[in-house]
Design a protein around this motif. Structure first.
Motif, PDB file in Angstrom:
ATOM      1  N   ALA B  42       0.819  -1.215   0.000  1.00 24.53           N
ATOM      2  CA  ALA B  42       0.000   0.000   0.000  1.00 24.53           C
ATOM      3  C   ALA B  42       0.850   1.261   0.000  1.00 24.53           C
ATOM      4  O   ALA B  42       0.356   2.331   0.340  1.00 24.53           O
ATOM      5  CB  ALA B  42      -0.936  -0.014   1.216  1.00 24.53           C
ATOM      6  N   GLY B  43       2.124   1.141  -0.376  1.00 26.52           N
ATOM      7  CA  GLY B  43       3.000   2.308  -0.381  1.00 26.52           C
ATOM      8  C   GLY B  43       2.454   3.436  -1.225  1.00 26.52           C
ATOM      9  O   GLY B  43       2.587   4.611  -0.876  1.00 26.52           O
ATOM     10  N   SER B  44       1.796   3.096  -2.331  1.00 25.58           N
ATOM     11  CA  SER B  44       1.296   4.142  -3.226  1.00 25.58           C
ATOM     12  C   SER B  44       0.107   4.877  -2.630  1.00 25.58           C
ATOM     13  O   SER B  44      -0.300   5.919  -3.134  1.00 25.58           O
ATOM     14  CB  SER B  44       0.891   3.517  -4.560  1.00 25.58           C
ATOM     15  N   ARG B  45      -0.452   4.343  -1.529  1.00 26.10           N
ATOM     16  CA  ARG B  45      -1.585   5.038  -0.910  1.00 26.10           C
ATOM     17  C   ARG B  45      -1.124   6.067   0.113  1.00 26.10           C
ATOM     18  O   ARG B  45      -1.931   6.829   0.629  1.00 26.10           O
ATOM     19  CB  ARG B  45      -2.479   4.028  -0.190  1.00 26.10           C
ATOM     20  N   LEU B  46       0.161   6.074   0.462  1.00 28.10           N
ATOM     21  CA  LEU B  46       0.645   7.020   1.464  1.00 28.10           C
ATOM     22  C   LEU B  46       0.808   8.405   0.840  1.00 28.10           C
ATOM     23  O   LEU B  46       1.315   8.541  -0.263  1.00 28.10           O
ATOM     24  CB  LEU B  46       1.993   6.562   2.036  1.00 28.10           C
ATOM     25  N   VAL B  47       0.342   9.419   1.572  1.00 23.74           N
ATOM     26  CA  VAL B  47       0.523  10.797   1.097  1.00 23.74           C
ATOM     27  C   VAL B  47       1.578  11.542   1.900  1.00 23.74           C
ATOM     28  O   VAL B  47       2.064  12.585   1.472  1.00 23.74           O
ATOM     29  CB  VAL B  47      -0.794  11.602   1.105  1.00 23.74           C
ATOM     30  N   ALA B  48       1.931  11.030   3.090  1.00 24.46           N
ATOM     31  CA  ALA B  48       2.986  11.669   3.884  1.00 24.46           C
ATOM     32  C   ALA B  48       3.426  10.706   4.975  1.00 24.46           C
ATOM     33  O   ALA B  48       2.680   9.794   5.350  1.00 24.46           O
ATOM     34  CB  ALA B  48       2.494  12.974   4.510  1.00 24.46           C
ATOM     35  N   VAL B  49       4.644  10.921   5.459  1.00 20.97           N
ATOM     36  CA  VAL B  49       5.190  10.125   6.556  1.00 20.97           C
ATOM     37  C   VAL B  49       5.884  11.073   7.535  1.00 20.97           C
ATOM     38  O   VAL B  49       5.908  12.286   7.320  1.00 20.97           O
ATOM     39  CB  VAL B  49       6.201   9.076   6.051  1.00 20.97           C
ATOM     40  N   ASP B  50       6.461  10.510   8.621  1.00 22.68           N
ATOM     41  CA  ASP B  50       7.172  11.346   9.586  1.00 22.68           C
ATOM     42  C   ASP B  50       8.682  11.134   9.447  1.00 22.68           C
ATOM     43  O   ASP B  50       9.120  10.337   8.609  1.00 22.68           O
ATOM     44  CB  ASP B  50       6.724  11.010  11.015  1.00 22.68           C
ATOM     45  N   THR B  51       9.463  11.828  10.282  1.00 23.38           N
ATOM     46  CA  THR B  51      10.921  11.754  10.135  1.00 23.38           C
ATOM     47  C   THR B  51      11.485  10.399  10.536  1.00 23.38           C
ATOM     48  O   THR B  51      12.634  10.115  10.230  1.00 23.38           O
ATOM     49  CB  THR B  51      11.631  12.830  10.985  1.00 23.38           C
ATOM     50  N   THR B  52      10.706   9.568  11.248  1.00 19.66           N
ATOM     51  CA  THR B  52      11.244   8.255  11.617  1.00 19.66           C
ATOM     52  C   THR B  52      10.997   7.212  10.516  1.00 19.66           C
ATOM     53  O   THR B  52      11.411   6.073  10.660  1.00 19.66           O
ATOM     54  CB  THR B  52      10.623   7.743  12.941  1.00 19.66           C
ATOM     55  N   SER B  53      10.310   7.598   9.459  1.00 19.59           N
ATOM     56  CA  SER B  53      10.000   6.655   8.372  1.00 19.59           C
ATOM     57  C   SER B  53      11.115   6.679   7.335  1.00 19.59           C
ATOM     58  O   SER B  53      11.102   7.497   6.420  1.00 19.59           O
ATOM     59  CB  SER B  53       8.666   7.026   7.716  1.00 19.59           C
ATOM     60  N   LEU B  54      12.089   5.772   7.494  1.00 19.98           N
ATOM     61  CA  LEU B  54      13.267   5.788   6.619  1.00 19.98           C
ATOM     62  C   LEU B  54      13.311   4.598   5.679  1.00 19.98           C
ATOM     63  O   LEU B  54      14.098   4.566   4.737  1.00 19.98           O
ATOM     64  CB  LEU B  54      14.538   5.799   7.482  1.00 19.98           C
ATOM     65  N   VAL B  55      12.469   3.592   5.927  1.00 28.08           N
ATOM     66  CA  VAL B  55      12.498   2.364   5.142  1.00 28.08           C
ATOM     67  C   VAL B  55      11.103   2.060   4.640  1.00 28.08           C
ATOM     68  O   VAL B  55      10.140   2.217   5.407  1.00 28.08           O
ATOM     69  CB  VAL B  55      12.999   1.182   6.026  1.00 28.08           C
ATOM     70  N   PRO B  56      10.917   1.602   3.395  1.00 36.65           N
ATOM     71  CA  PRO B  56      11.931   1.512   2.353  1.00 36.65           C
ATOM     72  C   PRO B  56      12.313   2.902   1.837  1.00 36.65           C
ATOM     73  O   PRO B  56      11.636   3.872   2.170  1.00 36.65           O
ATOM     74  CB  PRO B  56      11.208   0.691   1.282  1.00 36.65           C
ATOM     75  N   PRO B  57      13.348   2.975   0.990  1.00 37.57           N
ATOM     76  CA  PRO B  57      13.807   4.299   0.529  1.00 37.57           C
ATOM     77  C   PRO B  57      12.698   5.138  -0.106  1.00 37.57           C
ATOM     78  O   PRO B  57      12.720   6.366  -0.008  1.00 37.57           O
ATOM     79  CB  PRO B  57      14.885   3.957  -0.496  1.00 37.57           C
ATOM     80  N   ALA B  58      11.703   4.466  -0.711  1.00 39.23           N
ATOM     81  CA  ALA B  58      10.608   5.213  -1.342  1.00 39.23           C
ATOM     82  C   ALA B  58       9.889   6.099  -0.325  1.00 39.23           C
ATOM     83  O   ALA B  58       9.361   7.159  -0.675  1.00 39.23           O
ATOM     84  CB  ALA B  58       9.628   4.241  -1.994  1.00 39.23           C
TER      85      ALA B  58
END
Lengths: 357, 290
Positions: B42-58
């Motif tokens: 569901a990576g393509s459904r994400l619109v934003a993340v926080d600074t702790t979200s480093l993996v996967p590189p996308a």
């Protein structure tokens, strides 16, 4: 008396008609409030804005398509802007009164221990409160931290005032020295807490010390109106005694001013207004010290002008700073205490430069 | 009157529920949650993340909402998410309260450490995204369990410490009840710091007394501290056996997520702490690529 006051204020920059400064400052506050409600990272169309206003006034039910706009305008932005106006006004008003009381343009509410006392207790809450800052905190966490900070701010001021008391009278010099001592203790305590805090708690303390209005809700506003708004109105009434005090305590006494009462009222009201504000926002830099100073540079030293102008401008600056804080790095947010200094300091330096030129 | 309006609203509500789409604008706050969302496809459904979200590189190419303990309010509302996945570590509570008042669809996910917690996170994220958790969740549980015996059978029990950051002053070292502590245990090693919880500065005396054989650090923290040489020169660490043997062990920060790669991370850490040791390879899991 007016001549004497001008002599002490001694600014070459005073406006010809400083009375016009109050409506001007009020206009700035209104403009900043309007901008804070209308602008931001979330786009709200003019139609959406009008629909939400109509709904709030009970003129027309809100079309479903504008539900999101209502959340942005009336849940996120409006309480935040009003909270900023009140807290900023409290800080600046208290700062102006402190500068008048200490007869020193470098005085600020921090001198009577409010900020450091509040910071000490807030940090204690974060370190010992067991996850007060996490999502599991619940209702207790929402109110306990502000309550602790408020109590800490008032407690430090009370301690300073007691220590400064000599034979029933509070000497301004004693107040200053006791303030330095108690502030040093609070800062040491804060340092100790940071040292024993774990990494996450230390970061939470750090964010608290940088200030934020992100937690503003309508439920906070009655509290702030009572604990910041009312003390501010009280502080405005100190304008005449403060004008007289600029000539010296004895001269003020001979002018019929109840010097002791005025000093006590000033300290208590300033402490309440500032402690209640920072309790909800965390430490906000710059406003308490430099806004009143800036106002003095612009309009002279007459407290009947300085106090309301400082309050209005303090509110306007915090509201504008918060608009920048939530917009500049969107979707992330900057700490508002950083932005107040970033916005205010260059302005201040510019005025200083023009004054010395 | 009231009843009539309720009756009238009934069918509308039902229709709204039936028509409710699968969450398609998701904000993930918490590195493990982001990792789970990507593993679930569901990576393509994400619109934003926080600074702790480093993996996967996308994930690092998505808009960033900042540090999870200083959540923005308007910034989040402006993203118009239909799902806001929050780690329970997110804060401050006052900002979360504003988000609730603004009717943000919030889902809070516990942030535990260990194999079971990792599987629970994957299942919780799958449920929130209305996606099947299988075969990913069972595979993760199997892979984690498959390491139990081989790790227990390894001949050595390395003893050491985890350093969170060493870029300023005394190194911040993990005590009990942290993800780092759990990771060291899961790798069949010993975290020598038992006297406190969380991450705290370590004094040179304490370090000398504990005599760690290894110093475990996250890649980016090691880099920020100036590399292994600089870390080993820090007063608190220079006196340790780890410094004498030059044993600074780097690992990706995501090894502490306890997300979908928890078993892979456990195996990698167990090997990194024991140069020359071997463990059976885990089955290839295609959803963890990328």
């Amino acid at each position: 008396m007016a001549a004497g006051v001008d002599g002490i204020g001694g600014t070459g920059l005073a406006l010809r008609a400083p009375a016009r400064a109050v409506p001007l400052a009020a206009g700035l506050l209104l403009a900043s409030l309007l901008a804070a409600v209308l602008l931001g990272p979330a786009r709200v169309s003019p139609a959406g804005f009008l629909a939400v206003v109509a709904d709030l006034l009970g003129l027309a039910p809100l079309p479903a398509e504008f539900a999101g706009d209502r959340a942005i305008l009336s849940v996120v932005r409006a309480p935040r802007a009003l909270m900023g106006a009140l807290i900023g006004a409290g800080l600046a008003c208290a700062g102006a009164v402190m500068q008048g009381l200490f007869r020193n343009p470098l005085a600020d509410p921090g001198l009577i221990g409010v900020s450091s006392g509040a910071a000490l207790m807030a940090a204690a809450g974060i370190v010992f409160g067991g996850g007060l800052m996490g999502s599991r905190a619940g209702l207790l966490g929402l109110w306990l931290l502000p309550l602790l900070a408020f109590a800490g701010g008032l407690g430090a001021t009370f301690l300073i005032a007691r220590l400064a008391m000599r034979e029933g009278s509070v000497g301004v010099a004693n107040l200053l020295l006791a303030g330095i001592g108690v502030n040093a203790l609070c800062v040491a305590g804060l340092g100790l807490l940071v040292a024993i805090a774990d990494d996450r708690q230390a970061r939470d303390i750090n964010f608290w010390l940088l200030g934020s209005l992100a937690g503003a809700r309508w439920v906070h506003l009655p509290v702030l109106l009572a604990l910041v708004g009312l003390p501010c109105l009280g502080l405005l009434r100190l304008a005449r005694p403060l004008n007289a005090l600029m000539l010296g305590e004895r001269e003020a006494f001979h002018l019929g001013v109840q010097v002791e009462t005025a000093k006590r009222v000033a300290v208590v009201l300033a402490a309440v207004a500032v402690a209640a504000g920072v309790a909800f926002s965390g430490i906000i830099a710059f406003i308490g010290l430099l806004v009143p100073h800036l106002v003095r540079m612009a309009v002279g030293a007459e407290h009947r002008i300085v106090l309301p102008c400082a309050g209005l401008l303090g509110g306007a600056l915090l509201v504008a700073a918060d608009l920048v804080a939530r917009s500049l790095a969107a979707p992330a947010e900057l700490p508002v205490g950083v932005v107040t200094a970033l916005l205010g300091a260059p302005f201040f330096l510019l005025l200083l430069r023009r004054q010395s030129a | 009157m009231r009843r009539r309006s309720l009756l009238a609203a009934g069918p509308a509500l039902l229709a709204a529920r039936a028509a409710r789409a699968v969450p398609s604008r998701v904000v993930c706050v918490g590195g493990a949650l982001t990792e789970c969302a990507f593993a679930l496809g569901a990576g393509s459904r994400l619109v934003a993340v926080d600074t702790t979200s480093l993996v996967p590189p996308a994930a690092q190419r998505l808009p960033n909402i900042g540090y999870m303990r200083a959540l923005p309010t308007e910034g989040l509302v402006a993203l118009h998410p239909d799902l806001l996945l929050l780690s329970e570590e997110a804060g401050p509570p006052a900002a979360i309260e504003v988000l609730r008042a603004a009717r943000m669809p919030i889902r809070t996910v516990p942030d535990g450490a260990g194999g079971e917690a990792a599987v629970a996170k994957l299942r919780a994220v799958a449920e929130a995204l209305e996606l099947p958790a299988e075969p990913m969740a069972s595979a993760l549980a199997e892979d984690w369990a498959a390491l139990d015996a081989p790790i227990a059978a390894l001949p050595t029990r390395p003893r050491g410490i985890f350093v969170l950051s060493g870029s300023s002053g005394a190194p911040l070292v993990s005590g009990r009840d942290t993800h780092a502590d759990a990771a060291i245990r899961a790798a069949g090693a010993v975290n020598l710091v038992e006297g406190y919880r969380g991450y705290r500065p370590l004094s040179p005396e304490m370090a000398a007394r504990m005599a760690p054989d290894f110093i475990l650090m996250m890649d980016h923290a090691l880099e920020a501290a100036g590399g292994p040489e600089a870390v080993l020169r820090m007063p608190a660490l220079a006196v340790t056996p780890a410094a004498a043997a030059r044993r600074v062990v780097p690992m990706p920060g995501s090894h502490l997520n306890f997300g979908p790669r928890a078993a892979e991370a456990r195996r990698a850490l167990a090997l990194a702490l024991r140069p020359g040791a071997t463990l059976p390879a885990l089955p290839e899991r295609p959803w963890l690529r990328g």
